[in-house]
Design a protein around this motif. Structure first.
Motif, short mmCIF file in Angstrom:
data_model
loop_
_atom_site.label_atom_id
_atom_site.label_comp_id
_atom_site.label_asym_id
_atom_site.label_seq_id
_atom_site.Cartn_x
_atom_site.Cartn_y
_atom_site.Cartn_z
N LEU A 129 0.84 -1.19 0.00
CA LEU A 129 0.00 0.00 0.00
C LEU A 129 0.88 1.25 0.00
CD1 LEU A 129 -2.66 -1.12 2.63
CD2 LEU A 129 -3.10 -0.67 0.20
N THR A 130 0.37 2.31 -0.56
CA THR A 130 1.09 3.58 -0.61
C THR A 130 0.41 4.59 0.30
OG1 THR A 130 1.71 3.16 -2.91
CG2 THR A 130 1.88 5.42 -2.14
N ILE A 131 1.20 5.24 1.14
CA ILE A 131 0.63 6.22 2.09
C ILE A 131 1.15 7.62 1.76
CG2 ILE A 131 0.25 4.57 3.95
CD1 ILE A 131 2.85 5.52 5.22
N SER A 132 0.39 8.61 2.14
CA SER A 132 0.78 10.01 1.92
C SER A 132 1.60 10.51 3.11
CB SER A 132 -0.45 10.88 1.71
OG SER A 132 -1.37 10.71 2.78
N LYS A 133 2.56 11.40 2.83
CA LYS A 133 3.42 11.98 3.85
C LYS A 133 3.34 13.51 3.76
CE LYS A 133 5.46 8.52 6.01
NZ LYS A 133 5.38 8.36 7.49
N CYS A 134 3.03 14.12 4.88
CA CYS A 134 2.91 15.58 4.93
C CYS A 134 4.28 16.23 4.85
CB CYS A 134 2.20 16.01 6.21
SG CYS A 134 0.50 15.43 6.33
N GLY A 135 4.32 17.46 4.41
CA GLY A 135 5.55 18.21 4.23
C GLY A 135 5.40 19.04 2.97
N CYS A 137 -1.08 19.17 3.87
CA CYS A 137 -2.04 18.48 4.74
C CYS A 137 -2.73 19.52 5.62
CB CYS A 137 -1.32 17.47 5.62
SG CYS A 137 -0.48 16.14 4.73
N PRO A 138 -4.06 19.72 5.56
CA PRO A 138 -4.92 19.16 4.51
C PRO A 138 -4.61 19.78 3.14
CG PRO A 138 -6.13 20.77 5.81
CD PRO A 138 -4.77 20.65 6.43
N PRO A 139 -5.14 19.21 2.09
CA PRO A 139 -6.22 18.21 2.04
C PRO A 139 -5.77 16.77 2.30
CG PRO A 139 -5.56 18.80 -0.18
CD PRO A 139 -4.77 19.69 0.73
N TYR A 140 -4.46 16.48 2.20
CA TYR A 140 -4.01 15.12 2.48
C TYR A 140 -3.79 14.93 3.96
CZ TYR A 140 -3.69 14.29 -2.50
OH TYR A 140 -4.02 14.12 -3.82
N ALA A 141 -3.56 13.67 4.36
CA ALA A 141 -3.35 13.35 5.77
C ALA A 141 -2.12 12.45 5.89
CB ALA A 141 -4.58 12.64 6.35
N ASN A 142 -1.39 12.59 6.97
CA ASN A 142 -0.15 11.84 7.15
C ASN A 142 -0.42 10.36 7.39
OD1 ASN A 142 2.72 12.28 7.16
ND2 ASN A 142 2.72 11.70 9.33
N ASP A 143 0.36 9.50 6.72
CA ASP A 143 0.32 8.05 6.90
C ASP A 143 -1.05 7.45 6.57
OD1 ASP A 143 2.97 8.10 7.68
OD2 ASP A 143 2.50 8.18 9.82
N ARG A 144 -1.75 8.01 5.64
CA ARG A 144 -3.05 7.47 5.24
C ARG A 144 -2.95 6.81 3.87
NH1 ARG A 144 -8.23 11.24 5.89
NH2 ARG A 144 -7.50 10.99 8.04
N GLU A 145 -3.53 5.59 3.76
CA GLU A 145 -3.45 4.84 2.50
C GLU A 145 -4.19 5.59 1.39
OE1 GLU A 145 -4.40 3.62 5.40
OE2 GLU A 145 -2.94 2.06 5.91
N LEU A 146 -3.52 5.70 0.26
CA LEU A 146 -4.11 6.44 -0.86
C LEU A 146 -5.03 5.56 -1.69
CD1 LEU A 146 -0.98 8.43 -2.07
CD2 LEU A 146 -3.04 9.40 -1.06
N ALA A 147 -6.20 6.08 -1.99
CA ALA A 147 -7.12 5.39 -2.88
C ALA A 147 -6.74 5.71 -4.32
CB ALA A 147 -8.55 5.84 -2.59
N CYS A 148 -7.44 5.07 -5.25
CA CYS A 148 -7.25 5.36 -6.67
C CYS A 148 -8.53 4.99 -7.40
CB CYS A 148 -6.07 4.60 -7.25
SG CYS A 148 -6.15 2.81 -7.03
N VAL A 149 -8.71 5.53 -8.58
CA VAL A 149 -9.91 5.24 -9.36
C VAL A 149 -9.57 5.31 -10.84
CG1 VAL A 149 -10.67 7.66 -9.33
CG2 VAL A 149 -12.36 5.82 -9.68
N VAL A 150 -10.18 4.43 -11.62
CA VAL A 150 -10.03 4.45 -13.08
C VAL A 150 -11.34 4.93 -13.67
CG1 VAL A 150 -9.62 3.05 -15.14
CG2 VAL A 150 -8.29 2.62 -13.06
N CYS A 151 -11.27 5.99 -14.49
CA CYS A 151 -12.47 6.64 -15.03
C CYS A 151 -12.38 6.73 -16.55
CB CYS A 151 -12.61 8.05 -14.44
SG CYS A 151 -12.55 8.11 -12.63
N SER A 152 -13.51 6.74 -17.20
CA SER A 152 -13.56 6.84 -18.66
C SER A 152 -14.55 7.91 -19.07
CB SER A 152 -13.98 5.49 -19.27
OG SER A 152 -15.30 5.16 -18.88
N LYS A 153 -14.34 8.39 -20.34
CA LYS A 153 -15.24 9.43 -20.87
C LYS A 153 -15.22 9.39 -22.37
CE LYS A 153 -16.12 14.40 -20.52
NZ LYS A 153 -15.67 15.68 -19.96
#
Length: 271
Positions: free
Chosen positions: A245-251, A255-271
């Protein structure tokens, strides 16, 4: 004016009066040739004006018809261009890899099913990307000569259980993959989001995964489905091509909008 001439026109007037009287009309008055010519001239002028009005009306109608014809041709061309573009988009479409699943969404067709694979986690060489190998390979020329080559291994997930992220246990499970064709002109994987933006269609969502940050060489990020399938016979700790899993790191990342040590989601979108 000659008196005989005037008299003759009076006779004509009296004859007309007799005829009109017999038909119940008002009695006409005696008129001169000048009066007759003047009235005829008035009628001719009125008729000429009517004809001119008709000509003007016809010319105006012709201009309107020509304008409508040009507008129709332009509209038809625009519709034909739009139809051609839409047809081209539908016929060509886009392809994406659905990592961790054996099936595509209902709106997409399967190009091929396969196995998620890549370099061994501690190899300094070979390709740095994660690939989807088909489950039915075909071969060209091959050799058993022992010479330097790159290597590719199957992929497993390394994550502490219970993870609180995936809906089921995924530790050491080997991941399948499937190539999906969707009749959309554009497909994008958005890291850091679990949902598509407005006017984009969801293909699938999940979690952003890559190699461990402390390993000697990296491989690329992939979006693993949030409810993954597993390959039959998997579950052994082979420590080959491993996804974390990949987590975000503040700096530098705000942060915000991100948060430290939180697993990043992802999405695949089409148009």
């Amino acid at each position: 004016m000659n008196s005989a001439y005037v008299f003759s026109w009076c006779i004509v007037g009296l004859a007309a009066m007799a005829s009109a009287t017999s038909e119940g009309e008002a009695e006409p008055t005696c008129f001169s040739r000048f009066d007759y010519d003047y009235k005829m001239l008035q009628k001719l002028v009125s008729l000429e004006q009517t004809i001119q009005n008709l000509k003007d009306s016809l010319a105006e109608s012709k201009n309107k018809i020509e304008d409508m014809s040009r507008e129709y041709e332009l509209t038809t061309k625009n519709l034909q261009d739009l139809l051609s573009q839409t047809k081209e988009n539908i016929e060509s479409g886009s392809v994406y890899i659905r990592w961790g699943r054996n099936e595509c969404q209902d709106n997409a067709e399967i190009v091929y099913k396969g196995f998620t694979a890549g370099k061994k986690w501690n190899d300094g060489g070979s390709g740095g990307d994660t690939i989807c190998l088909p489950e039915d390979p075909s071969w060209l020329n091959y050799s058993t000569i022992n010479s330097p080559r790159g290597t590719v291994y199957g992929t497993e997930i390394n994550i502490e259980e219970p993870s609180g992220v995936f809906e089921k246990k995924v530790l050491d499970q080997n991941l399948p993959c499937v190539a999906c064709h969707v009749k959309k002109s554009s497909v994008i994987m958005i890291p850091g989001r679990g949902h598509c933006y407005t006017n984009w269609n969801l293909e699938y969502n999940g979690y952003l995964m890559a190699d461990k940050h402390s390993h000697p060489t990296p491989h690329n990020h992939v979006c693993v489905d949030h409810h993954p399938d597993f390959m039959q016979g998997g579950g052994k700790n082979n420590d080959d091509h491993i996804l974390y899993l990949t987590i975000s790191k503040c700096g530098s990342l705000p942060c915000p909008p991100y948060a430290n040590d939180r697993e990043l989601a992802c999405v695949v979108c089409s148009k």
